[in-house]
Design a protein around this motif. Structure first.
Motif, PDB file in Angstrom:
ATOM      1  N   ALA A 190       0.835  -1.208   0.000  1.00 47.62           N
ATOM      2  CA  ALA A 190       0.000   0.000   0.000  1.00 47.62           C
ATOM      3  C   ALA A 190       0.864   1.250   0.000  1.00 47.62           C
ATOM      4  N   PHE A 191       1.981   1.219   0.750  1.00 47.03           N
ATOM      5  CA  PHE A 191       2.889   2.366   0.791  1.00 47.03           C
ATOM      6  C   PHE A 191       3.527   2.592  -0.576  1.00 47.03           C
ATOM      7  N   ILE A 192       3.986   1.525  -1.214  1.00 49.66           N
ATOM      8  CA  ILE A 192       4.601   1.657  -2.542  1.00 49.66           C
ATOM      9  C   ILE A 192       3.585   2.172  -3.555  1.00 49.66           C
ATOM     10  N   LEU A 193       2.366   1.628  -3.520  1.00 49.15           N
ATOM     11  CA  LEU A 193       1.321   2.112  -4.436  1.00 49.15           C
ATOM     12  C   LEU A 193       0.991   3.574  -4.173  1.00 49.15           C
ATOM     13  N   GLY A 194       0.977   3.966  -2.893  1.00 48.19           N
ATOM     14  CA  GLY A 194       0.749   5.373  -2.560  1.00 48.19           C
ATOM     15  C   GLY A 194       1.824   6.271  -3.140  1.00 48.19           C
ATOM     16  N   GLY A 232      -0.209  12.498   8.048  1.00 48.02           N
ATOM     17  CA  GLY A 232      -1.286  12.493   9.044  1.00 48.02           C
ATOM     18  C   GLY A 232      -2.297  11.394   8.778  1.00 48.02           C
ATOM     19  N   PHE A 233      -2.607  11.148   7.502  1.00 50.17           N
ATOM     20  CA  PHE A 233      -3.526  10.058   7.159  1.00 50.17           C
ATOM     21  C   PHE A 233      -2.923   8.709   7.539  1.00 50.17           C
ATOM     22  N   ALA A 234      -1.620   8.556   7.332  1.00 52.66           N
ATOM     23  CA  ALA A 234      -0.965   7.305   7.721  1.00 52.66           C
ATOM     24  C   ALA A 234      -1.013   7.133   9.241  1.00 52.66           C
ATOM     25  N   ILE A 235      -0.832   8.211   9.980  1.00 52.28           N
ATOM     26  CA  ILE A 235      -0.890   8.141  11.448  1.00 52.28           C
ATOM     27  C   ILE A 235      -2.313   7.832  11.909  1.00 52.28           C
ATOM     28  N   LEU A 236      -3.304   8.468  11.280  1.00 46.21           N
ATOM     29  CA  LEU A 236      -4.705   8.156  11.608  1.00 46.21           C
ATOM     30  C   LEU A 236      -5.014   6.692  11.310  1.00 46.21           C
ATOM     31  N   GLY A 237      -4.516   6.202  10.187  1.00 49.57           N
ATOM     32  CA  GLY A 237      -4.708   4.797   9.850  1.00 49.57           C
ATOM     33  C   GLY A 237      -4.044   3.887  10.866  1.00 49.57           C
ATOM     34  N   PHE A 238      -2.859   4.280  11.341  1.00 52.08           N
ATOM     35  CA  PHE A 238      -2.158   3.489  12.349  1.00 52.08           C
ATOM     36  C   PHE A 238      -2.969   3.432  13.635  1.00 52.08           C
ATOM     37  N   CYS A 239      -3.544   4.553  14.038  1.00 52.20           N
ATOM     38  CA  CYS A 239      -4.369   4.577  15.256  1.00 52.20           C
ATOM     39  C   CYS A 239      -5.597   3.681  15.109  1.00 52.20           C
ATOM     40  N   LYS A 287     -10.652  11.675   7.928  1.00 53.96           N
ATOM     41  CA  LYS A 287      -9.961  11.888   6.663  1.00 53.96           C
ATOM     42  C   LYS A 287     -10.734  12.860   5.775  1.00 53.96           C
ATOM     43  N   GLY A 288     -12.039  12.677   5.722  1.00 52.12           N
ATOM     44  CA  GLY A 288     -12.867  13.568   4.914  1.00 52.12           C
ATOM     45  C   GLY A 288     -12.879  14.989   5.436  1.00 52.12           C
ATOM     46  N   ILE A 289     -12.941  15.138   6.763  1.00 46.27           N
ATOM     47  CA  ILE A 289     -12.933  16.475   7.361  1.00 46.27           C
ATOM     48  C   ILE A 289     -11.613  17.183   7.090  1.00 46.27           C
ATOM     49  N   PHE A 294      -4.428   4.960  -0.066  1.00 46.51           N
ATOM     50  CA  PHE A 294      -3.275   4.071   0.099  1.00 46.51           C
ATOM     51  C   PHE A 294      -2.476   4.409   1.353  1.00 46.51           C
ATOM     52  N   PHE A 295      -2.302   5.691   1.645  1.00 50.69           N
ATOM     53  CA  PHE A 295      -1.558   6.050   2.851  1.00 50.69           C
ATOM     54  C   PHE A 295      -2.349   5.702   4.117  1.00 50.69           C
ATOM     55  N   SER A 296      -3.662   5.848   4.085  1.00 50.25           N
ATOM     56  CA  SER A 296      -4.487   5.450   5.230  1.00 50.25           C
ATOM     57  C   SER A 296      -4.436   3.944   5.441  1.00 50.25           C
ATOM     58  N   ILE A 297      -4.532   3.192   4.356  1.00 47.82           N
ATOM     59  CA  ILE A 297      -4.481   1.734   4.450  1.00 47.82           C
ATOM     60  C   ILE A 297      -3.094   1.279   4.897  1.00 47.82           C
ATOM     61  N   PHE A 298      -2.057   1.984   4.458  1.00 48.85           N
ATOM     62  CA  PHE A 298      -0.704   1.660   4.899  1.00 48.85           C
ATOM     63  C   PHE A 298      -0.618   1.706   6.421  1.00 48.85           C
ATOM     64  N   GLY A 299      -1.085   2.792   7.023  1.00 45.32           N
ATOM     65  CA  GLY A 299      -1.041   2.914   8.476  1.00 45.32           C
ATOM     66  C   GLY A 299      -1.900   1.876   9.167  1.00 45.32           C
ATOM     67  N   LEU A 300      -3.064   1.615   8.623  1.00 42.49           N
ATOM     68  CA  LEU A 300      -3.991   0.640   9.201  1.00 42.49           C
ATOM     69  C   LEU A 300      -3.380  -0.758   9.215  1.00 42.49           C
ATOM     70  N   PHE A 301      -2.891  -1.207   8.066  1.00 45.16           N
ATOM     71  CA  PHE A 301      -2.313  -2.551   7.979  1.00 45.16           C
ATOM     72  C   PHE A 301      -1.015  -2.659   8.768  1.00 45.16           C
ATOM     73  N   LEU A 302      -0.223  -1.595   8.789  1.00 48.89           N
ATOM     74  CA  LEU A 302       1.030  -1.632   9.536  1.00 48.89           C
ATOM     75  C   LEU A 302       0.762  -1.846  11.023  1.00 48.89           C
ATOM     76  N   ALA A 303      -0.185  -1.118  11.566  1.00 51.51           N
ATOM     77  CA  ALA A 303      -0.512  -1.269  12.990  1.00 51.51           C
ATOM     78  C   ALA A 303      -1.042  -2.661  13.285  1.00 51.51           C
ATOM     79  N   ARG A 304      -1.956  -3.130  12.460  1.00 51.59           N
ATOM     80  CA  ARG A 304      -2.510  -4.472  12.700  1.00 51.59           C
ATOM     81  C   ARG A 304      -1.427  -5.533  12.587  1.00 51.59           C
ATOM     82  N   GLY A 305      -0.540  -5.379  11.624  1.00 50.02           N
ATOM     83  CA  GLY A 305       0.527  -6.357  11.454  1.00 50.02           C
ATOM     84  C   GLY A 305       1.525  -6.335  12.583  1.00 50.02           C
TER      85      GLY A 305
END
Length: 128
Positions: free
Chosen positions: A13-17, A37-44, A81-83, A104-115
């Motif tokens: 996801a990061f590479i695609l972003g 910031g989107f990556a950090i929000l995704g991580f949270c 993210k929308g706001i 892609f950056f949001s999904i990067f953070g999300l998957f990274l945290a879960r992984g």
């Protein structure tokens, strides 16, 4: 060190972003800060999901509550993210390649945290 599937998907996801960001014109410092910031929000959001999954696997939380927390974390992630994307004047429109970069950056953070949090704990606990 063996990496798990979620971390590999986060890398993809990061590479695609990054690839799609080169197709988006006008990305300056402000836009890259927003993407970070989107990556950090995704991580949270991913951290909340991972904790809910772990607690459900351990029997400390019902599967229904786990599902509610996972869905709510997605909803909060995309609402924030929308706001952010609409309230800050930038070249990140919510259409086309720019929207894909944000996702892609949001999904990067999300998957990274879960992984990272779930790691190799995807095995079910034994019934001993």
């Amino acid at each position: 060190m063996k990496s798990n599937r979620m971390v590999r998907m986060a890398g993809i996801a990061f590479i695609l972003g990054l690839v799609f960001s080169f197709q988006t014109t006008g990305l300056g410092e402000k836009e890259w800060a927003i993407l970070a910031g989107f990556a950090i929000l995704g991580f949270c959001a991913g951290a909340v999901q991972a904790q809910a999954i772990l607690k459900a696997r351990q029997g400390a939380m019902s599967k229904a509550l786990r599902n509610v927390l996972v869905v709510l974390s997605f909803a909060v992630l995309f609402a924030i993210k929308g706001i952010v994307a609409t309230s800050i004047v930038s070249h990140l429109q919510n259409t086309g390649d720019s929207l894909l970069v944000q996702i892609f950056f949001s999904i990067f953070g999300l998957f990274l945290a879960r992984g990272l949090i779930l790691g190799n704990s995807s095995r079910k606990p034994s019934a001993v």
